[in-house]
Write an enzyme that holds these catalytic residues in place. Structure first.
Site, PDB file in Angstrom:
ATOM      1  CG  ASP A 271     -92.466   9.476   7.221  1.00 25.79           C
ATOM      2  OD1 ASP A 271     -91.901  10.604   7.540  1.00 25.79           O
ATOM      3  OD2 ASP A 271     -93.408   9.569   6.735  1.00 25.79           O
TER       4      ASP A 271
ATOM      5  CE1 TYR B   1     -91.235  17.945   7.228  1.00 26.61           C
ATOM      6  CE2 TYR B   1     -89.264  18.123   8.851  1.00 26.61           C
ATOM      7  CZ  TYR B   1     -90.702  18.431   8.499  1.00 26.61           C
ATOM      8  OH  TYR B   1     -91.147  19.624   9.210  1.00 26.61           O
TER       9      TYR B   1
ATOM     10  CE  LYS C 102     -97.202  15.411   3.319  1.00 25.98           C
ATOM     11  NZ  LYS C 102     -97.287  16.793   3.149  1.00 25.98           N
TER      12      LYS C 102
HETATM   13  P1  KE4 Z   1     -96.647  17.256   8.845  1.00 32.38           P
HETATM   14  O1  KE4 Z   1     -96.387  17.618  10.163  1.00 32.38           O
HETATM   15  O2  KE4 Z   1     -96.234  18.695   8.021  1.00 32.38           O
HETATM   16  O3  KE4 Z   1     -98.293  17.149   8.636  1.00 32.38           O
HETATM   17  O4  KE4 Z   1     -96.157  16.215   8.330  1.00 32.38           O
HETATM   18  C1  KE4 Z   1     -94.671  16.018   8.570  1.00 32.38           C
HETATM   19  C2  KE4 Z   1     -94.135  15.222   7.470  1.00 32.38           C
HETATM   20  C3  KE4 Z   1     -93.897  13.931   7.885  1.00 32.38           C
HETATM   21  N1  KE4 Z   1     -93.120  12.851   6.996  1.00 32.38           N
HETATM   22  C4  KE4 Z   1     -93.117  13.161   5.780  1.00 32.38           C
HETATM   23  C5  KE4 Z   1     -92.479  12.232   4.738  1.00 32.38           C
HETATM   24  C6  KE4 Z   1     -93.517  14.568   5.186  1.00 32.38           C
HETATM   25  O5  KE4 Z   1     -93.377  14.771   3.931  1.00 32.38           O
HETATM   26  C7  KE4 Z   1     -93.978  15.576   6.005  1.00 32.38           C
HETATM   27  C8  KE4 Z   1     -94.353  16.888   5.761  1.00 32.38           C
HETATM   28  N2  KE4 Z   1     -94.230  17.178   4.367  1.00 32.38           N
HETATM   29  C9  KE4 Z   1     -94.122  18.588   4.065  1.00 32.38           C
HETATM   30  C10 KE4 Z   1     -93.306  18.885   2.583  1.00 32.38           C
HETATM   31  N3  KE4 Z   1     -92.193  18.350   1.977  1.00 32.38           N
HETATM   32  C11 KE4 Z   1     -95.110  19.677   4.246  1.00 32.38           C
HETATM   33  C12 KE4 Z   1     -95.180  20.885   3.895  1.00 32.38           C
HETATM   34  C13 KE4 Z   1     -94.762  21.886   5.012  1.00 32.38           C
HETATM   35  O6  KE4 Z   1     -93.949  21.622   5.700  1.00 32.38           O
HETATM   36  O7  KE4 Z   1     -95.392  22.975   4.963  1.00 32.38           O
END
Ligand code: KE4
Length: 438
Positions: free
Chosen positions: A243, A148, A276
């Site tokens: 990523d 993701y 993060k």
């Molecule tokens: P954000 O747009 O949520 O800040 O980041 C997206 C993203 C991009 N790349 C990786 C590897 C990520 O894990 C994420 C976001 N992770 C999720 C948890 N698997 C955030 C939690 C959520 O979606 O509320």
């Protein structure tokens, strides 16, 4: 707010939230849809603990999905945020602290010559894809099933019908045309990787991958697969995008790329996406990499990218204070030790009760599966027993241990998790595994 009956406050808040926010949450995974039950509305957090609306305390292994590597309410971070807020919340003009944070990130991730700060991992990933396309003049991208990279349209795509065929949207509202250039391959599948580059290599702008897939709970890219991704990108003039939104400064101070560089001398991605931890819990993410590529970005080059709150003065203070704490001698060794103790302890507890279980960890990130062996791709992860995972989740939650409410999500330990927290977690797990094995 105290309801007229002794209704659980979380239930009351969820009923109220659902009336004004879709699904009652601002991000789907928080809704507990995968595990069932009522989400816990968190009232406050401190160190390794969170308290919900009822005042119930939890040992927190979500850590805001990774950012809270120091634990909640670290004094140095709070002081930095307080001071920055008093000086101004946002200016829409450059600040010295953005330079300081950029310099700090580059010192920790030497593959990055330059970095651009943004407000979310999605924005960082989306921008990195656009930059790769602009810098190469190509449209096609490769991603992997189970990884993701945020919810940008071009990345909400699942594997096409046949091998190495172009993707189909995973979300309504994403036109097929938008994902027609996205190739979705199986993670760790060398044969598919070779074929994709053989068929499309010279049309590929970028390959984007999670180095350790925390969105499949915890699945490592093999060293051989990683090496081959690098080699094929180099040979065909495609950019390798790592990523590291989840793994960045989380699995190691130098992020996952420093772990793989131990096995692949000189290994480095062309672009890295981060988030993060580098924001410390506030809205801050980044993308960066090779200078010749980054200089294609506006205002220097033709690839447009912008953001009102990019490099926000309070968020940069939070991120900078966090990074300065985690780079202190001994922090990562202690974090990795505590995380390993947890992962190994969970495995031992499951084995003692005859529950099929496998776990893995790196730095402050861990994952586990109700499977006898660690999976290597999405199809294998999804063989996990979902119903049993849900029992495990709720059994732990009822005992004050809050793990991710979905079997495909990773877990996170912080510098604030004490021996007592780990011991209490393992004691709770032993009880739950015993109930599972009946
Ligand atoms: P954000 O747009 O949520 O800040 O980041 C997206 C993203 C991009 N790349 C990786 C590897 C990520 O894990 C994420 C976001 N992770 C999720 C948890 N698997 C955030 C939690 C959520 O979606 O509320």
């Amino acid at each position: 707010m105290k309801p007229s009956t002794d209704l659980d406050l979380n239930d009351a808040l969820m009923a109220r939230a659902r009336r004004v926010i879709p699904g009652g949450v601002n991000s789907p995974v928080r809704a507990f849809r995968a595990v069932g039950g009522t989400p816990r509305f968190i009232a406050r957090a401190q160190g390794a603990h969170m308290w919900d609306a009822n005042g119930q305390r939890y040992i927190d292994y979500i850590g805001s999905w990774g950012p809270m590597i120091l634990g909640h309410g670290h004094p140095a971070v709070l002081e930095a945020v307080r001071r920055a807020a008093a000086e101004g919340l946002s200016f829409g003009a450059p600040t010295e602290r953005e330079i300081e944070l950029a310099e700090e990130i580059l010192s920790l991730v030497p593959s990055m010559d330059m970095v651009r700060l943004v407000s979310s991992g999605t924005e960082a990933g989306m921008s990195a894809i656009r930059l790769a396309r602009g810098a190469t003049g190509r449209s096609k991208i490769i991603k992997f099933e189970g990884c993701y990279h945020g919810h940008a349209d071009a990345l909400l795509v699942k594997a096409g019908s046949g091998l190495a065929t172009f993707g189909n949207p995973t979300s309504a509202g994403v036109p097929a045309e938008v994902v027609q250039h996205t190739l979705v391959l199986e993670y760790n599948n060398l044969a598919q990787l070779e074929e994709a580059f053989a068929l499309h290599g010279d049309d590929i702008a970028a390959l984007i991958m999670e180095p350790i897939a925390g969105n499949m709970n915890f699945v490592r890219a093999t060293v051989e697969f990683t090496r081959r991704c690098r080699e094929l990108c180099t040979r065909h003039g495609a950019l390798l995008i790592y990523d590291e939104v989840m793994t960045g400064c989380r699995v190691a101070l130098g992020s996952a790329q420093s772990v793989y560089a131990r096995h692949i001398p000189g290994f480095a991605p062309d672009l890295t996406v981060m988030g993060k931890v580098i924001g410390g819990g506030m809205p801050l993410a980044a993308f960066g990499g090779r200078r010749d590529v980054m200089e294609q970005l506006a205002p220097l080059g033709p690839v447009y990218q912008a953001g009102t709150l990019s490099g926000n003065p309070v968020a940069t203070a939070c991120g900078l204070a966090t990074l300065r704490e985690i780079r202190k001698p001994g922090f990562f060794d202690a974090l990795a030790h505590q995380t390993r103790r947890l992962a190994e302890g969970l495995s031992a507890a499951a084995a003692a009760e005859g529950v099929p279980f496998s776990a893995d960890c790196e730095g402050g990130m861990f994952g586990f599966f109700l499977l006898p062996e660690l999976p290597r791709n999405y199809a294998q992860v999804m063989k996990s027993d979902g119903a049993r995972f849900n029992q495990l989740f709720h059994g732990l939650l009822a005992r004050g241990v809050y793990i991710a409410p979905a079997l495909y999500e990773a877990g996170f330990v912080s510098g604030a998790h004490s021996d007592e927290d780990i011991d209490a977690t393992l004691a709770a797990a032993r009880e739950v595994f015993r109930s599972l094995s009946i």
